[in-house]
Design a protein around this motif. Structure first.
Motif: not given
Length: 948
Positions: A794-821
Motif C-alpha cells: 500500500t506504499a506509493e508507486w514510485p513516480e519518475a522525477d523528470e528533472s533527473l532524467i537527462s539525455l546529456e548525462i546519459e550521453k556523458s556516460e556513453e562518451l566515457v564507455q566509447n572512449l574506453i572502447k
C-alpha cells in the motif's frame, strides 16, 4: 517461509478488502475458473496478470476491487462424477496422477457437488499461496441460492425484452449425455464453430449421392464426384429418397433429419467409374476415388470443382498419373476428358485459381499439409472479392457471396439440394468421452443474438471500450456481427432453472455474462434470505426501479445500491482469446440490453495461451505442471515473475524450466543487492529516512537518470498491461544499469562514499516498490527489513522525477564507455605498449556546427554550410566543409542532445578510464601538443586519441 508470513499479515490487516471511499475506484475482474481439476501454471498466468495490475493501481492511489468466484454451472462435473462412478480407468488415472486427488478422496468425487467444493477450495488455497490481492468476502459459487436468484432476474429481464425465444436451431450436442454442450463441456474442440452446408443431390440410378459443400455456387463447374474407397458407406432413407452417405455421417445426420433409417451398406467400389447426374446442369459426371475425402465431415461424398478447389485440383492431377487406379476402375477414356471448369475470377489468381495457388505454395500431392492453407486462402479471397464469370447464365458478373445464397435458395426450392450442419473442425469430444454431433433442437430456448437492433447496440458498447491488444477489436466486430442465436438452456447439469420453463437449466455461458455486477454486492447478499431477493429487489439495486414488492429494509437496499453504483461500471475485464467469439461478446450483448450506458464495461484485455516446453498445455493429456507444485519448487514470487516476464499477456507463453531457474537467480540477486547496499553503507539502512546528498559526479547523476527513466517506462507499460515490458525496464534493464554503476564506482565501495550510499539507497527504495506488484512477498520482506513504513503493497508507486532524467548525462556516460572502447581498440592495433593516452576534445566551433546540423534536421551539407558561414562560427570555410560532411554522416547514428562538458566528464571518470585502459590519461583542450596532428579529428561526443 516469508510468503506464508506476509499472506497472514495481509489477511490479518484485511489489506485487500475494498469498500467504497473517497478515492477514485478501479474494478477489475478476470474470467472466474471452472474448478473441475487442479490449478496449473496456465491458470497462474491468467490470475497473476490482474493481480499485478490491481497491486500497481492500488499503489497509484486507486481504491481497487479485485474479486473472485467459482463457475460450477453446467454438465462437466456431472460427466466427471459419472466416469468416476463407472471406474473409468482414464478418468481415475487423470484425477489421481495429474490432479493429485488422494486415493481416499477419489470415491467422494462421484458426487458432482463434492467435485465443485473440493476443487474450488483447492483453487482458493492456491490463489492465497500465490499472494493474490483478492477481496475474498465477495467469493461465491454459481450454484449458491442467492446467485441463482440474481440469474433468474437477469434471464427474466432478457426474456421480457423479447431477446430469448423458443425455436428450431442447430446446436452442439452430446448423444450420450442427451444434452446440448458448450465449450466448458468439452475435452476437445473448444471454440469450434458450426457450419451450414448445402447438400446437393446427384442422382445415380435409384440412388442419390448427396454432396456437402460450403460453396454451392461452384456446382456449375462440377467435373466429377469423389468417394473414398477405404471408408464405409450406407444407403439411408431420407425425406422419401435413398441417399448414399458414410456411416459416420449417418451418426451426425440422424440428429438433424428425422427417421434417417439405414437400408443397407454400400460398397463405394461398386459406384466408382459410374456416372451421376448434376442436378443443376443435367451433365453426367464420373465418380472417382479420392483418399482426401473425410468419412466424418459432411456427408462423406464430395463433388469436385478443380478450378476453384485446391484439394479437387491436386486430387485430379494425382489420379491422372495413377495408372493402377485408372485400370482398377476402368477410367481410361473418361479421366482424360475431365478438365477444370472456371466458375469465378479473382484478381491475381489466374484463369484456374486452384492451379495458381498450388503452384505458388509448392504443393506436391493431396496429402500435402499446405493444402489446407491453400483452401482457406482461396475460399476467403473468393468470398470477399470473387466475381462469377460472365459465361455462367443467370449469375454472371455477380459477387460470389451473393450468387452463393441465390443459387442455394434456387437449388433448395427445386429439391436439388437441402441443408445440413457440421462442425468446422473435428474432433469435438464431450467431457464424458463421447463424440459430439450437431443436433437440430426444436423446443430449445435461444438467445436472439441475431437480433439486428441488439447487435447494433452491442457495437456501441464495443466502440466505447478500450480493447487490449487494439487489433483484437476487429475480431470483436466480426463476432458481434457473426453471432447467431445461441442455445441458452440445457436439461442436464448444475445451475439455475428457467423461471418460466422449469424443465430447462440455464447453460454456463449464459449465466456468466453480467456476474461482475454481482461481485459488487456479493458481500451483502451471501447472508441474506434468497426468498427476499426477488425481481423488485434486483430492479431497484441495478436499475433504480421502485416497487412495493421489495422485501428488504430500505436502508439495507440503499447501502447495497450505493455499493453497486460506486463500483460499476466494470473498468477492466480479462479473459482468454478463445472466448472473444462467445463469453466476451455475450458480456457486451447482455450489458447493452440490461444496463444503462453509464454502466457499460470500459475495457477488455485478451490473453494468449500457455505452452509447456514448447507444447500446448492440456490437463486431459497430462501435459501440465500444477501451480501448487511450481510454488513448492520455486516459490510464488519466482513463478509470478517468470509468468509476467516471459510474454505479454496477449501473447502465448512457454513455461521452460531452464528459464524459470534463470528467473529464480535474478530474484536471488535482487534480495542480495539489498544486503549489499547496507554493507556498503556500513550501518543499518532506513529506507524511510534516506539522507540526501548533493550529487556532482556524472556517474551518480547517470544512475539516478537511468532509474527514473526505468520508472517512467515501467509505469507507462503497466498502464496498458504490458507486464513483460514493465519487467524488462524495472528488473532486467535496471539490474544491468546497477551492475554497471557498481562496476564504475567499485573503487569507492569500501569507502562509505556518501554519494554512492545515497544513490544505492534511493535505487533500492524505488526498486522494492517497482517490483512489489510482481514479487509482493519478497518486496514486503525487504521493505520491512530495511526500514520501509507500513506495507509496501500500500506504499506509493514510485513516480519518475523528470528533472533527473537527462539525455546529456546519459550521453556523458556513453562518451566515457566509447572512449574506453576506442582506446582499447587502438592499443590492440599498435601492440598494447602504450604508456600514455592523449585525448583531444572538439573545439567550440564544431559544437556550434553540430547544433546547426541538428536544427537543419537532415544531412543537407549546403544548408548547414550556409548557416554556419552566416553565423561566422569559424574562419576556415574549407575546414567547416570537411567537418560538415563528417557530421552529415554521423548525425543519423549519433543523436545530438546539446553540448556536454567533455573535459569535466572525463576528469570525473579519469581514474576509472585509466584503470580500464591500463595507461595514463592526458586530456587536451587545444593542439599545443599534437605531434601526430590528431587534434583535428576530434568531434563532438567523439574525442580524438593519440597513443604514446
Amino acid at each position: 517461509m516469508i510468503e506464508k508470513k506476509w499472506q497472514k499479515k495481509w489477511a490479518d490487516e484485511k489489506l485487500f478488502e475494498s469498500n467504497p471511499n473517497n478515492k477514485e475506484k478501479l474494478f477489475i475482474t478476470v474470467a472466474f475458473p471452472y474448478p473441475s481439476g487442479a490449478m496449473h501454471i496456465g491458470h497462474g498466468r491468467t490470475y497473476t496478470v490482474p493481480d499485478v495490475y490491481a497491486r500497481f493501481k492500488r499503489m497509484e492511489g486507486y481504491n481497487v476491487l479485485f474479486p473472485m468466484a467459482w463457475h460450477v454451472t453446467g454438465a462437466p462435473v456431472i460427466g466427471i462424477a459419472d466416469r468416476i462412478k463407472r471406474k473409468d480407468p482414464w478418468t481415475l488415472d487423470l484425477y489421481e496422477n495429474v490432479h493429485r486427488v488422494p486415493k481416499d478422496e477419489l470415491p467422494k468425487l462421484e458426487d458432482p457437488e463434492y467435485i465443485v467444493r473440493y476443487f474450488s477450495s483447492e483453487y482458493n488455497e492456491v490463489m492465497h499461496d500465490m499472494g493474490y490481492s483478492i477481496d475474498w468476502r465477495r467469493e461465491f459459487r454459481t450454484i449458491d441460492p442467492t446467485y441463482k436468484k440474481f440469474i433468474e432476474w437477469q434471464i427474466t429481464t432478457l426474456y421480457e425484452k423479447g431477446l430469448i425465444q423458443r425455436g428450431e436451431h442447430p446446436v452442439k450436442y452430446c448423444p450420450n449425455c442427451d444434452n446440448p454442450v458448450g465449450d466448458h463441456d468439452l475435452l476437445e474442440g473448444e471454440g469450434v464453430g458450426v457450419n451450414e452446408l448445402t447438400l446437393l443431390k446427384f442422382k445415380i440410378d435409384d440412388k442419390i449421392l448427396v454432396t456437402a459443400t460450403l460453396r454451392p455456387e461452384t456446382i456449375v463447374g462440377a467435373t466429377n464426384i469423389w468417394l473414398n474407397p477405404d471408408v464405409e458407406y450406407v444407403l439411408v432413407k431420407a425425406e422419401n429418397e435413398n441417399w448414399v452417405i458414410t456411416k459416420e455421417a449417418h451418426y451426425n445426420l440422424q440428429h438433424q433429419i428425422k427417421d434417417l433409417e439405414i437400408i443397407s451398406e454400400i460398397n463405394p467400389n461398386d459406384l466408382i467409374g459410374k456416372m451421376a447426374i448434376n442436378p443443376f446442369t443435367g451433365d453426367e459426371l464420373p465418380i472417382f476415388p479420392a483418399s482426401f475425402v473425410s468419412a466424418s465431415y459432411g456427408s462423406g461424398v464430395v463433388f469436385s470443382e478443380p478450378a476453384d478447389a485446391p484439394a479437387d485440383y491436386i486430387a485430379l492431377q494425382d489420379l491422372k498419373k495413377n495408372d493402377e487406379l485408372i485400370a482398377k476402375y476402368n477410367l481410361e477414356g473418361i479421366i482424360e476428358n475431365v478438365v477444370p471448369i472456371p466458375v469465378c475470377s479473382v484478381k491475381g489468381y489466374g484463369e484456374i485459381p486452384a492451379a495458381g495457388i498450388i503452384e505458388r505454395l509448392g504443393i506436391t500431392d493431396q496429402n500435402d499439409e499446405k493444402l489446407h492453407e491453400a483452401t482457406n486462402e482461396l475460399y476467403k479471397i473468393q468470398h470477399s472479392k470473387g466475381i462469377i464469370l460472365d459465361s455462367i447464365p443467370g449469375f454472371g458478373g455477380k459477387k460470389v457471396r451473393f450468387a452463393r445464397e441465390e443459387l442455394k435458395d434456387e437449388l433448395i426450392s427445386k429439391n436439388m439440394a437441402t441443408v445440413m450442419y457440421d462442425f468446422a473442425e473435428r474432433p469435438v469430444v464431450c467431457r464424458c468421452g463421447n463424440n459430439c454431433v450437431v443436433k437440430i433442437m426444436d423446443d430449445q430456448w435461444f438467445m436472439k443474438y441475431s437480433n439486428p437492433e441488439w447487435t447494433e447496440k452491442t457495437h456501441k458498447v464495443l466502440e466505447r471500450e478500450t480493447i487490449i491488444p487494439p487489433e483484437v477489436k476487429n475480431n470483436f466486430n466480426y463476432y458481434i456481427d457473426w453471432l447467431d442465436d445461441w442455445a441458452c438452456s440445457r436439461k442436464v447439469g448444475l445451475g439455475t432453472r428457467l423461471p418460466w420453463d422449469n424443465k430447462w437449466l440455464i447453460e454456463p455461458l449464459t449465466d456468466s455474462t453480467i456476474y461482475m455486477s454481482y461481485y459488487s454486492v456479493a458481500r451483502f447478499l451471501k447472508d441474506m434470505d434468497p426468498e427476499d431477493l426477488n425481481r423488485a429487489f434486483f430492479d431497484k439495486i441495478y436499475l433504480n426501479k421502485d416497487s412495493d414488492d421489495i422485501k428488504v429494509a430500505p436502508e439495507v437496499v440503499k447501502e447495497i445500491q450505493d455499493e453497486f453504483n460506486y463500483w460499476y461500471p466494470l473498468d477492466w475485464r480479462l479473459s482468454a482469446k478463445d472466448l472473444v467469439g462467445n463469453h466476451l461478446s455475450f458480456l457486451m450483448f447482455h450489458h447493452s440490453a440490461i444496463f444503462p450506458e453509464d454502466k457499460w464495461p470500459k475495457g477488455t484485455v485478451v490473453f494468449g495461451m500457455g505452452l509447456l516446453e514448447g507444447n500446448k498445455m492440456s490437463s486431459s493429456k497430462g501435459n501440465v505442471i500444477l501451480l501448487k507444485d511450481a510454488i513448492e519448487d520455486y516459490t510464488a514470487d519466482v513463478v509470478r515473475l517468470f509468468l509476467m516476464a516471459s510474454a505479454e499477456p496477449w501473447q502465448d507463453f512457454d513455461w521452460r524450466e531452464k528459464e524459470v531457474l534463470g528467473t529464480k537467480r535474478r530474484l536471488e540477486w535482487f534480495r542480495e543487492f539489498a544486503g549489499k547496499v547496507e554493507e556498503i553503507k556500513g550501518s543499518p539502512l532506513d529506507l524511510s529516512n534516506i539522507e540526501e546528498v548533493e550529487l556532482t559526479r556524472t556517474i551518480d547523476l547517470w544512475m539516478l537518470s537511468q532509474l527514473n527513466q526505468h520508472i517512467k517506462a515501467s509505469t507507462e507499460a503497466l498502464e496498458v498491461f504490458q507486464t513483460r515490458k514493465a519487467l524488462q525496464e524495472s528488473l532486467f534493464l535496471l539490474k544491468k544499469d546497477i551492475d554497471h554503476y557498481l562496476y564504475r564506482v567499485n573503487h569507492l565501495l569500501d569507502k562509505q562514499d556518501p554519494a554512492v550510499v545515497y544513490v544505492l539507497s534511493t535505487v533500492l527504495e524505488s526498486w522494492i516498490r517497482l517490483l512489489a506488484p510482481f514479487t509482493p512477498h519478497t518486496c514486503e520482506e525487504l521493505w520491512s527489513t530495511y526500514g520501509g513504513k507500513g506495507f509496501v503493497s500500500t506504499a506509493e508507486w514510485p513516480e519518475a522525477d523528470e528533472s533527473l532524467i537527462s539525455l546529456e548525462i546519459e550521453k556523458s556516460e556513453e562518451l566515457v564507455q566509447n572512449l574506453i572502447k576506442d582506446i582499447n581498440q587502438i592499443k590492440k592495433m599498435v601492440g598494447d605498449k602504450a604508456e600514455k593516452v592523449h585525448i583531444y576534445l572538439a573545439p567550440n566551433w564544431k559544437w556550434d556546427l553540430y547544433k546547426i546540423a541538428d536544427e537543419v534536421g537532415k544531412p543537407d551539407i549546403g544548408q548547414i554550410m550556409g548557416r554556419a558561414i552566416g553565423a561566422n562560427i569559424y574562419d576556415n570555410k574549407k575546414e567547416i566543409a570537411a567537418v560538415a560532411k563528417k557530421i552529415g554522416r554521423e548525425m543519423t547514428k549519433t543523436k545530438y542532445v546539446g553540448k556536454i562538458d567533455e573535459a569535466q566528464i572525463i576528469d570525473d571518470a579519469i581514474e576509472y578510464i585509466s584503470n580500464e585502459v591500463s595507461s595514463q590519461i592526458i586530456v587536451h583542450t587545444d593542439d599545443s601538443y599534437d605531434p601526430q596532428n590528431k587534434a583535428k579529428n576530434a568531434m563532438p561526443y567523439k574525442p580524438a586519441i593519440l597513443i604514446e
